[in-house]
Write an enzyme that holds these catalytic residues in place. Structure first.
Site, PDB file in Angstrom:
ATOM      1  N   HIS A 141       0.815  -1.206   0.000  1.00 32.85           N
ATOM      2  CA  HIS A 141       0.000   0.000   0.000  1.00 32.85           C
ATOM      3  C   HIS A 141       0.855   1.265   0.000  1.00 32.85           C
ATOM      4  CE1 HIS A 141      -3.975  -1.988   1.539  1.00 32.85           C
ATOM      5  NE2 HIS A 141      -3.417  -2.637   0.530  1.00 32.85           N
ATOM      6  N   GLU A 143       0.785   3.987   1.773  1.00 37.38           N
ATOM      7  CA  GLU A 143       1.261   4.472   3.064  1.00 37.38           C
ATOM      8  C   GLU A 143       2.536   3.761   3.497  1.00 37.38           C
ATOM      9  OE1 GLU A 143      -3.291   3.933   3.447  1.00 37.38           O
ATOM     10  OE2 GLU A 143      -1.645   3.204   2.197  1.00 37.38           O
ATOM     11  N   CYS A 167      -6.282   1.473   5.596  1.00 38.94           N
ATOM     12  CA  CYS A 167      -6.984   0.313   6.142  1.00 38.94           C
ATOM     13  C   CYS A 167      -6.350  -0.075   7.478  1.00 38.94           C
ATOM     14  CB  CYS A 167      -6.911  -0.859   5.164  1.00 38.94           C
ATOM     15  SG  CYS A 167      -5.232  -1.502   4.946  1.00 38.94           S
ATOM     16  N   CYS A 170      -2.580  -1.071   7.336  1.00 39.35           N
ATOM     17  CA  CYS A 170      -1.703   0.098   7.188  1.00 39.35           C
ATOM     18  C   CYS A 170      -1.680   0.913   8.478  1.00 39.35           C
ATOM     19  CB  CYS A 170      -2.170   0.959   6.026  1.00 39.35           C
ATOM     20  SG  CYS A 170      -1.864   0.219   4.414  1.00 39.35           S
TER      21      CYS A 170
END
Length: 228
Positions: A141, A143, A167, A170
């Site tokens: 992801h 992040e 999410c 993360c």
């Protein structure tokens, strides 16, 4: 020798030509005055914009219309998202120090060394096989990539700008890395995945990570590749 009739016709023709010429010149003059020259300064609400050569070199005031820090960092997150090869959703992130220094940027994609052509980008499998989709931990992801791309700088106490709310997975990494604030643009709400983001909110809140939704001051920030 020309007759009197010929002289009269010649005089009338010359007069008609002069009148027509004057009318054309008057039309062109009016049209030219109504056309705005290119790059002419426009005045809107008392402020000059689109000045072709900048403001006067004798003007001691700063330029107006520059973007805010929040819009600047969120725009970088959006620009980073454009690098994502995910055909369904592109997410970007930008990690920033409390002093306004960009520490890392990232977007959603496969890990380094993993070919974009050897792993699936699909959201669903026709055979019901999760390994035929991007979700079984194939994609890193945005992040996480932003935090990992910091060139060994610490993420502790820093701010993370993301185009989409993180999410729960993360959120765990954000907490563990020490990020103190998350600024997001939009929150994902799809089908029965809400619990993933409810858990994310809960984790971030318990860990004391500040969360706020980005409030843009500009609707868009166009970028032109041209000489400044």
């Amino acid at each position: 020798m020309a007759s009197g009739r010929d002289l009269v016709i010649a005089s009338l023709s010359a007069a008609a030509g002069a009148v027509a010429t004057a009318a054309v010149l008057r039309f062109l003059s009016c049209r030219a005055s109504s056309v705005r020259p290119q790059n002419l300064s426009l005045i809107t609400n008392g402020n000059a914009t689109n000045r072709p050569h900048g403001q006067s070199p004798f003007d001691p005031t700063k330029r107006e219309g520059y973007i805010s820090w929040d819009d600047y960092f969120m725009a970088i997150a959006f620009l980073s998202a454009e690098r994502s090869k995910d055909p369904n959703r592109q997410v970007g992130a930008c990690l920033v120090s409390q002093e306004g220094i960009i520490l890392g940027i990232g977007y959603n994609g496969f890990p380094r060394g993993c070919s974009d052509d050897k792993l699936p980008w699909a959201k669903k499998s026709a055979n019901g096989d999760p390994l035929e989709t991007k979700y079984p931990s194939y994609v890193v992801h945005a992040e996480v990539n932003a935090i990992l791309n910091t060139n060994h700088a610490s993420a502790a106490g820093q701010k993370l700008y993301v185009t989409m709310f993180p999410c729960n997975e993360c959120a765990k990494i954000i907490i563990q890395s020490g990020v103190s604030e998350v600024i997001y643009f939009v929150e994902k709400r799809i089908d029965n995945s809400d619990h993933v983001y409810v858990a994310s909110h809960k984790l971030l809140s318990i860990a004391g990570v500040k969360v706020r939704k980005h409030q843009p001051q500009m609707a868009q920030i166009p970028i032109k590749f041209q000489e400044p």
